[in-house]
Every structure is written in C-alpha cells, then in structure tokens.
Design a protein around this motif. Structure first.
Motif, mmCIF file in Angstrom:
data_model
loop_
_atom_site.group_PDB
_atom_site.id
_atom_site.type_symbol
_atom_site.label_atom_id
_atom_site.label_comp_id
_atom_site.label_asym_id
_atom_site.label_seq_id
_atom_site.Cartn_x
_atom_site.Cartn_y
_atom_site.Cartn_z
ATOM 1 N N LEU A 146 0.826 -1.197 0.000
ATOM 2 C CA LEU A 146 0.000 0.000 0.000
ATOM 3 C C LEU A 146 0.865 1.254 0.000
ATOM 4 N N SER A 147 0.418 2.252 -0.717
ATOM 5 C CA SER A 147 1.165 3.514 -0.717
ATOM 6 C C SER A 147 0.841 4.278 0.560
ATOM 7 N N LYS A 148 1.628 5.268 0.847
ATOM 8 C CA LYS A 148 1.404 6.065 2.047
ATOM 9 C C LYS A 148 1.520 7.538 1.700
ATOM 10 N N GLN A 149 1.113 8.355 2.610
ATOM 11 C CA GLN A 149 1.236 9.791 2.433
ATOM 12 C C GLN A 149 2.591 10.233 2.950
ATOM 13 N N VAL A 150 3.275 11.057 2.189
ATOM 14 C CA VAL A 150 4.576 11.562 2.600
ATOM 15 C C VAL A 150 4.484 13.078 2.684
ATOM 16 N N LEU A 151 4.925 13.600 3.789
ATOM 17 C CA LEU A 151 4.940 15.038 3.997
ATOM 18 C C LEU A 151 6.371 15.523 3.828
ATOM 19 N N SER A 152 6.592 16.347 2.822
ATOM 20 C CA SER A 152 7.927 16.887 2.612
ATOM 21 C C SER A 152 8.190 17.990 3.621
ATOM 22 N N LEU A 153 9.339 17.915 4.263
ATOM 23 C CA LEU A 153 9.719 18.934 5.234
ATOM 24 C C LEU A 153 10.811 19.852 4.688
ATOM 25 N N ASP A 154 10.970 19.861 3.362
ATOM 26 C CA ASP A 154 11.935 20.769 2.745
ATOM 27 C C ASP A 154 11.560 22.205 3.087
ATOM 28 N N GLY A 155 12.502 22.955 3.591
ATOM 29 C CA GLY A 155 12.270 24.353 3.938
ATOM 30 C C GLY A 155 11.604 24.544 5.290
ATOM 31 N N VAL A 156 11.306 23.486 5.993
ATOM 32 C CA VAL A 156 10.705 23.579 7.317
ATOM 33 C C VAL A 156 11.821 23.434 8.350
ATOM 34 N N ASN A 157 12.108 24.535 9.032
ATOM 35 C CA ASN A 157 13.215 24.545 9.981
ATOM 36 C C ASN A 157 12.772 24.654 11.426
ATOM 37 N N SER A 158 11.467 24.832 11.635
ATOM 38 C CA SER A 158 10.959 24.967 13.001
ATOM 39 C C SER A 158 9.492 24.559 13.021
ATOM 40 N N VAL A 159 8.956 24.452 14.222
ATOM 41 C CA VAL A 159 7.531 24.147 14.374
ATOM 42 C C VAL A 159 6.706 25.275 13.763
ATOM 43 N N TYR A 160 7.156 26.493 13.952
ATOM 44 C CA TYR A 160 6.451 27.646 13.378
ATOM 45 C C TYR A 160 6.382 27.525 11.855
ATOM 46 N N ASP A 161 7.494 27.205 11.211
ATOM 47 C CA ASP A 161 7.492 27.016 9.751
ATOM 48 C C ASP A 161 6.459 25.971 9.339
ATOM 49 N N PHE A 162 6.419 24.865 10.088
ATOM 50 C CA PHE A 162 5.453 23.811 9.773
ATOM 51 C C PHE A 162 4.026 24.320 9.932
ATOM 52 N N LEU A 163 3.754 25.016 11.038
ATOM 53 C CA LEU A 163 2.403 25.528 11.265
ATOM 54 C C LEU A 163 1.968 26.486 10.165
ATOM 55 N N MET A 164 2.924 27.204 9.576
ATOM 56 C CA MET A 164 2.586 28.145 8.504
ATOM 57 C C MET A 164 2.176 27.415 7.216
ATOM 58 N N THR A 165 2.439 26.113 7.127
ATOM 59 C CA THR A 165 2.025 25.351 5.946
ATOM 60 C C THR A 165 0.583 24.865 6.070
ATOM 61 N N ILE A 166 0.001 25.039 7.262
ATOM 62 C CA ILE A 166 -1.354 24.550 7.539
ATOM 63 C C ILE A 166 -2.352 25.690 7.359
ATOM 64 N N ASN A 167 -3.529 25.340 6.889
ATOM 65 C CA ASN A 167 -4.642 26.266 6.719
ATOM 66 C C ASN A 167 -4.849 27.083 8.002
ATOM 67 N N LYS A 168 -5.129 28.412 7.850
ATOM 68 C CA LYS A 168 -5.245 29.318 8.989
ATOM 69 C C LYS A 168 -6.311 28.850 9.980
ATOM 70 N N LYS A 169 -7.453 28.411 9.496
ATOM 71 C CA LYS A 169 -8.540 27.944 10.374
ATOM 72 C C LYS A 169 -8.080 26.741 11.205
ATOM 73 N N LEU A 170 -7.363 25.808 10.571
ATOM 74 C CA LEU A 170 -6.861 24.629 11.276
ATOM 75 C C LEU A 170 -5.829 25.035 12.330
ATOM 76 N N ARG A 171 -4.982 26.020 11.990
ATOM 77 C CA ARG A 171 -4.001 26.508 12.965
ATOM 78 C C ARG A 171 -4.704 27.068 14.198
ATOM 79 N N GLU A 172 -5.785 27.812 13.981
ATOM 80 C CA GLU A 172 -6.534 28.373 15.100
ATOM 81 C C GLU A 172 -7.132 27.267 15.956
ATOM 82 N N ASN A 173 -7.605 26.211 15.332
ATOM 83 C CA ASN A 173 -8.189 25.086 16.071
ATOM 84 C C ASN A 173 -7.137 24.326 16.879
ATOM 85 N N LEU A 174 -5.891 24.359 16.443
ATOM 86 C CA LEU A 174 -4.822 23.662 17.145
ATOM 87 C C LEU A 174 -4.441 24.371 18.449
ATOM 88 N N ARG A 175 -4.700 25.660 18.505
ATOM 89 C CA ARG A 175 -4.339 26.428 19.707
ATOM 90 C C ARG A 175 -5.295 26.065 20.773
#
Length: 161
Positions: free
Chosen positions: A132-161
C-alpha cells in the motif's frame, strides 16, 4: 565486476560503524540513534549483510533476526503492522550492486516500505511485491515548528491552539 563476497555481521558495534559508513542520512530512518533505540529495547540479533568487492565495502542491508517469527527484518522493524522503518532502501556504492546484494540476502527476509526508486529497479522480480502507498509530507524548507504551522490552513491553525 571483481571478486564478490558476502559477510554477515552480528556484532552491534561493527553494525553501527557499517550503518554510519553507508547511511545517506536523509531521514530519521537512516539514523543509527533511531534504529538503535529499537535494539536497546528488543535486543533482537543484528544480522547486517555486507557485500564486498575486491575487499572493499560496496553494499549493506541492515537487518536483524526475530527468532519467534523465524524471519529477518530491517534493523529496527519489529515485524508488526506499524512498519517502524519507512522509506527504506538498499545501501550500495553503485546501482550495479543492488541485485548481488539482494541475491545474498537470507531467504526468510521481509523488506517492507521500500523507496519507489528501488521498487522500479526490481520491477518484474517476483521476490518483490507492491504494498500500500502512504502519504509523505515533505519537510523541505521547514526549519521549526512555526514554519510547519505556517504550511497549515489558517482555520486549522486556530483550532490547534
């Protein structure tokens, strides 16, 4: 090709040296510290398959033997449904060593979660089957948790807080 030889390495310190020699260090699954943590807990017997040509190391399969399953798995994979080693590959100094390395691999070996390029190389080889194939999340250019959070939809980011 010169004189080929397979060596089966079971000493954990030698295995570490070989993994460090061959690992491309592209993901956590290539790192000794990650795989070694499984060995520290389970203590399965390491069984690294080293391929030599003219006394030079040219290929490595980092395996271990799980006696209650009577099978060999990637070093760090415990043979359950979680497949703890992902994006795995055969570590060779040249692609011409892929087939000889697989040919000396113990018959009761399960090598799962291979990288796509390896699967392509062995297309048509009946020893390999697609999983079975899987989902792969590329972390190229992601150097911090903040960088990763900026890749997520704004509404979802608000829900994570």
């Amino acid at each position: 090709m010169g004189m080929m030889n397979a060596i089966f390495v079971e000493n954990i310190d030698e295995c570490e040296k070989l993994l460090e020699e061959f690992s491309p260090h592209l993901s956590i699954f290539d790192e000794w510290s990650f795989r070694f943590s499984f060995w520290e807990f389970y203590k399965y017997n390491p069984y690294f398959v080293l391929l030599e040509e003219d006394n030079q190391n040219v290929g490595l399969l980092p395996l271990w033997y799980i006696s209650d399953k009577n099978k060999y798995f990637w070093f760090g994979d415990i043979g359950d449904d979680f497949d703890w080693q992902e994006e795995t590959s055969f570590w060779v100094k040249d692609e011409k060593y892929l087939k000889p390395l697989v040919d000396v691999c113990p018959k009761s070996t399960i090598l799962n979660n291979l990288k796509e390029d390896v699967c392509t190389f062995f297309a048509g080889d009946k020893r390999f089957k697609k999983s079975l194939s899987k989902q792969v999340l590329s972390l190229d250019g992601v150097n911090s948790v903040y960088d990763f959070l900026m890749t997520i939809n704004k509404k979802l980011r608000e829900n994570l807080r």
